[in-house]
Enzyme design. Structure first.
Site, PDB file in Angstrom:
ATOM      1  CG  ASP A 161      -0.357   0.046   2.530  1.00 20.25           C
ATOM      2  OD1 ASP A 161       0.881  -0.086   2.620  1.00 20.25           O
ATOM      3  OD2 ASP A 161      -1.096   0.222   3.522  1.00 20.25           O
ATOM      4  CB  SER A 162       4.596   1.704  -0.063  1.00 19.84           C
ATOM      5  OG  SER A 162       4.831   0.529  -0.783  1.00 19.84           O
ATOM      6  CG  ASP A 190       0.395  -4.108   2.083  1.00 15.83           C
ATOM      7  OD1 ASP A 190       0.158  -4.820   3.083  1.00 15.83           O
ATOM      8  OD2 ASP A 190       1.083  -3.062   2.122  1.00 15.83           O
ATOM      9  CE  LYS A 228       3.184  -5.770   3.964  1.00 19.42           C
ATOM     10  NZ  LYS A 228       2.589  -4.749   4.856  1.00 19.42           N
ATOM     11  CD  GLU A 259       0.614  -1.480   7.973  1.00 21.37           C
ATOM     12  OE1 GLU A 259       0.292  -0.703   8.898  1.00 21.37           O
ATOM     13  OE2 GLU A 259       1.051  -1.090   6.867  1.00 21.37           O
ATOM     14  CD  GLU A 316       8.083  -0.581   7.712  1.00 15.26           C
ATOM     15  OE1 GLU A 316       7.035  -1.211   7.441  1.00 15.26           O
ATOM     16  OE2 GLU A 316       8.349   0.529   7.235  1.00 15.26           O
TER      17      GLU A 316
HETATM   18  O1  KIV Z   1       3.349  -1.038   1.647  1.00 17.30           O
HETATM   19  C1  KIV Z   1       4.505  -1.448   1.743  1.00 17.30           C
HETATM   20  O2  KIV Z   1       5.320  -1.356   0.826  1.00 17.30           O
HETATM   21  C2  KIV Z   1       4.892  -2.033   3.013  1.00 17.30           C
HETATM   22  C3  KIV Z   1       6.325  -1.929   3.375  1.00 17.30           C
HETATM   23  C4  KIV Z   1       6.624  -0.555   3.850  1.00 17.30           C
HETATM   24  C5  KIV Z   1       6.682  -2.906   4.406  1.00 17.30           C
HETATM   25  O3  KIV Z   1       4.070  -2.482   3.735  1.00 17.30           O
END
Ligand code: KIV
Length: 290
Positions: free
Chosen positions: A46-47, A85, A115, A117, A184
């Protein structure tokens, strides 16, 4: 082309001490290159909110955006383990939402895992998604979706008390059914303890060498993301500078008439230009006469 890895190959890599290479990708062309060099996993993080859309945080990213980018990456990298994500609020509200939204990544974008968080507080989500038959990766330490609560994008687990909490989080996520964990921005010693404590692979981003593998954000590695550079980033290229150079040369060439050159132009079929001119003269003549 190496066969796509699955969870058991990833588990074996941990057991044999072979480091896993993980990189983010958000689009077709980057994912193509990632697959070409044979990275083990791709995260459609989600970056993308910050790296692709220019948001100030990852919070505005939606399910629809995430799925669209996962689809593009999947098309480009059919033989690589792709992780979707889960964006903010796609799993925080309740287990049902979490399962439904996780399922969309698999049904619509054919990802291999998702994934999410959080530590102890998201265990029931991890359990629900894993119980529905999907592969889940946990993510603890600096969790950008709760960076407000953490006081910003800051390293975590730097004191004995906070490190103990992280270790509890890690255990809880494994217990809930995650098949791997991402840690992280924590000190290497703490990541090492987590790695030695868990049976599942523990990957790091900004967590030192002891992790079972490393994740990096592709825009950082390539030198494209300009807003800031976290301490843990190593730049392997400065594509930002290369892009500026290339676009400046293009602009200059257009303004000075150096582009396009004859080699960039299509040729008329031999003998057709005089015919065209003649036809235009006849038409012009017909107009004048008329
Ligand atoms: O969204 C992402 O790229 C991530 C990384 C910062 C771990 O979750």
């Amino acid at each position: 082309m190496e066969r796509k890895k699955g969870r058991f190959e990833l588990q074996k890599m941990k057991e044999s001490g072979r480091k896993m290479v993980w990189i983010t990708a958000y689009d077709y062309w980057t994912a193509q290159f990632a697959e070409k060099v044979g990275v083990d996993m791709i995260l459609v993080g989600d970056s993308l909110g910050m790296c692709v859309y220019g948001y100030e945080s990852t919070l505005p990213v939606t399910m629809d955006q995430s799925i669209l980018h996962c689809e593009a990456v999947r098309r480009a990298a059919p033989n690589t383990f792709v992780v979707g994500d889960m964006p903010f609020l796609s799993y925080q509200v309740n287990d049902d939402d979490a399962v439904r939204n996780a399922g969309r990544f698999f049904k619509e974008a054919s990802v291999d895992a998702i994934k999410l968080e959080g530590g102890q507080r998201v265990c029931s989500r991890v359990r629900a998604i894993a119980d529905a038959g999907m592969l889940v990766i946990g993510h603890i330490g600096l969790t950008p979706q709760s960076s407000g609560q953490l006081g910003g994008f800051k390293a975590q687990g730097r004191t004995a008390a906070t490190a103990v909490e992280l270790i509890k989080d890690a255990r809880a996520i494994q217990e809930a059914g995650a098949f791997a964990l991402l840690v992280e921005a924590v000190p290497p010693e703490v990541c090492g303890i987590i790695r030695d404590t868990l049976a599942i692979p523990v990957y790091g981003i900004g967590a030192g060498l002891q992790a079972d593998g490393q994740l990096m954000i592709v825009s950082d590695v390539l030198g494209i993301f300009q807003a800031f550079t976290p301490k843990f980033v190593k730049r392997y290229a400065n594509l930002g500078d290369e892009i500026v150079k290339a676009l400046s040369s293009y602009s200059e060439d257009v303004r000075t008439g150096r582009f396009p050159e004859s080699s960039h132009c299509y040729k008329m079929v031999e003998g057709e230009l005089p015919k065209l001119m003649a036809a235009l003269q006849v038409k012009d003549g017909a107009k004048t006469d008329g």
